[in-house]
Scaffold this motif. Structure first.
Motif, mmCIF file in Angstrom:
data_model
loop_
_atom_site.group_PDB
_atom_site.id
_atom_site.type_symbol
_atom_site.label_atom_id
_atom_site.label_comp_id
_atom_site.label_asym_id
_atom_site.label_seq_id
_atom_site.Cartn_x
_atom_site.Cartn_y
_atom_site.Cartn_z
ATOM 1 N N PHE A 29 0.958 -0.952 -0.262
ATOM 2 C CA PHE A 29 -0.392 -0.224 -0.130
ATOM 3 C C PHE A 29 0.523 1.367 -0.230
ATOM 4 C CE2 PHE A 29 1.322 -0.742 4.373
ATOM 5 C CZ PHE A 29 0.924 0.298 4.603
ATOM 6 N N ARG A 30 0.123 2.301 -0.465
ATOM 7 C CA ARG A 30 1.135 3.341 -0.275
ATOM 8 C C ARG A 30 -0.110 4.175 0.508
ATOM 9 N NH1 ARG A 30 -0.130 8.719 -3.465
ATOM 10 N NH2 ARG A 30 -1.570 7.485 -4.503
ATOM 11 N N GLU A 31 0.933 4.809 1.879
ATOM 12 C CA GLU A 31 0.303 5.751 2.706
ATOM 13 C C GLU A 31 0.651 7.293 2.339
ATOM 14 O OE1 GLU A 31 0.721 6.236 7.545
ATOM 15 O OE2 GLU A 31 2.412 5.747 6.246
ATOM 16 N N VAL A 32 -1.128 8.392 2.023
ATOM 17 C CA VAL A 32 -1.022 9.210 2.376
ATOM 18 C C VAL A 32 -1.546 10.349 3.611
ATOM 19 C CG1 VAL A 32 -1.842 11.128 0.996
ATOM 20 C CG2 VAL A 32 -1.036 9.293 0.177
ATOM 21 N N LYS A 33 -0.734 11.385 3.844
ATOM 22 C CA LYS A 33 -0.962 12.107 5.288
ATOM 23 C C LYS A 33 -2.111 12.722 4.796
ATOM 24 C CE LYS A 33 1.653 9.745 8.004
ATOM 25 N NZ LYS A 33 1.186 9.085 9.533
ATOM 26 N N ILE A 34 -3.321 13.185 5.645
ATOM 27 C CA ILE A 34 -3.912 14.005 5.062
ATOM 28 C C ILE A 34 -3.571 15.146 5.230
ATOM 29 C CG2 ILE A 34 -5.842 12.483 5.089
ATOM 30 C CD1 ILE A 34 -6.439 14.554 8.348
ATOM 31 N N GLU A 35 -2.843 15.558 5.513
ATOM 32 C CA GLU A 35 -2.321 16.723 6.077
ATOM 33 C C GLU A 35 -1.763 17.550 4.543
ATOM 34 O OE1 GLU A 35 -1.904 15.133 10.175
ATOM 35 O OE2 GLU A 35 -1.556 14.379 8.093
ATOM 36 N N SER A 36 -1.162 16.297 3.834
ATOM 37 C CA SER A 36 -0.482 16.686 2.936
ATOM 38 C C SER A 36 -1.322 17.006 1.611
ATOM 39 C CB SER A 36 0.389 15.612 1.986
ATOM 40 O OG SER A 36 -1.115 14.665 1.469
ATOM 41 N N ASP A 37 -0.769 18.009 0.382
ATOM 42 C CA ASP A 37 -1.861 18.623 -0.732
ATOM 43 C C ASP A 37 -2.588 17.639 -0.778
ATOM 44 O OD1 ASP A 37 -1.202 21.087 0.679
ATOM 45 O OD2 ASP A 37 0.547 21.439 -1.338
ATOM 46 N N GLU A 38 -1.514 16.309 -1.375
ATOM 47 C CA GLU A 38 -2.673 14.978 -1.423
ATOM 48 C C GLU A 38 -4.075 14.560 -1.708
ATOM 49 O OE1 GLU A 38 -1.114 10.896 -4.125
ATOM 50 O OE2 GLU A 38 0.313 11.854 -2.742
ATOM 51 N N GLY A 39 -3.354 14.825 0.545
ATOM 52 C CA GLY A 39 -4.271 13.798 1.127
ATOM 53 C C GLY A 39 -4.879 14.819 1.395
ATOM 54 N N LYS A 40 -5.495 16.063 1.275
ATOM 55 C CA LYS A 40 -6.416 17.055 1.748
ATOM 56 C C LYS A 40 -7.228 17.255 0.067
ATOM 57 C CE LYS A 40 -4.280 20.540 4.272
ATOM 58 N NZ LYS A 40 -3.153 21.740 4.096
ATOM 59 N N ARG A 41 -6.577 17.056 -1.026
ATOM 60 C CA ARG A 41 -7.220 17.069 -2.061
ATOM 61 C C ARG A 41 -8.483 15.573 -3.020
ATOM 62 N NH1 ARG A 41 -6.691 13.252 -6.285
ATOM 63 N NH2 ARG A 41 -4.689 12.630 -5.833
ATOM 64 N N MET A 42 -7.811 14.085 -1.796
ATOM 65 C CA MET A 42 -7.714 12.668 -1.945
ATOM 66 C C MET A 42 -9.410 12.701 -0.331
ATOM 67 S SD MET A 42 -4.658 10.413 -2.032
ATOM 68 C CE MET A 42 -5.970 8.766 -2.478
ATOM 69 N N VAL A 43 -9.560 14.083 -0.187
ATOM 70 C CA VAL A 43 -10.544 14.260 1.434
ATOM 71 C C VAL A 43 -11.230 14.248 0.515
ATOM 72 C CG1 VAL A 43 -11.204 14.945 3.471
ATOM 73 C CG2 VAL A 43 -8.706 13.754 3.294
#
Length: 80
Positions: A29-43
């Motif tokens: 798996f790939r972990e994405v932190k919601i604090e990152s720009d990518e994480g915010k976009r995915m949320v």
């Protein structure tokens, strides 16, 4: 081939448990932190309302599992 993404937060203890569970089960798996720009976009893009969020993309089908998912459910979603 499936892609598994774990959306997590640095302040989420359940996210750490889920990460350990995925590793123990041998699920890549790939972990994405919601604090990152990518994480915010995915949320925003997926309407995520809780963590951890496990997003499974497999053969054009997307599954989103919220919370601490039991191993048998993970196996069903990833390896089905």
């Amino acid at each position: 081939m499936e892609e598994v993404v774990l959306l997590s937060s640095s302040r989420c203890s359940y996210c750490d448990v889920m990460k350990d569970r995925l590793n123990r089960m041998g699920i890549k798996f790939r972990e994405v932190k919601i604090e990152s720009d990518e994480g915010k976009r995915m949320v925003r893009e997926h309407g995520i309302k809780g963590l951890p969020a496990t997003i499974i993309n497999k053969k054009g089908k997307k599954s989103i599992l919220i919370g601490l998912v039991p191993e048998n459910e993970l196996i069903k979603e990833v390896r089905q």
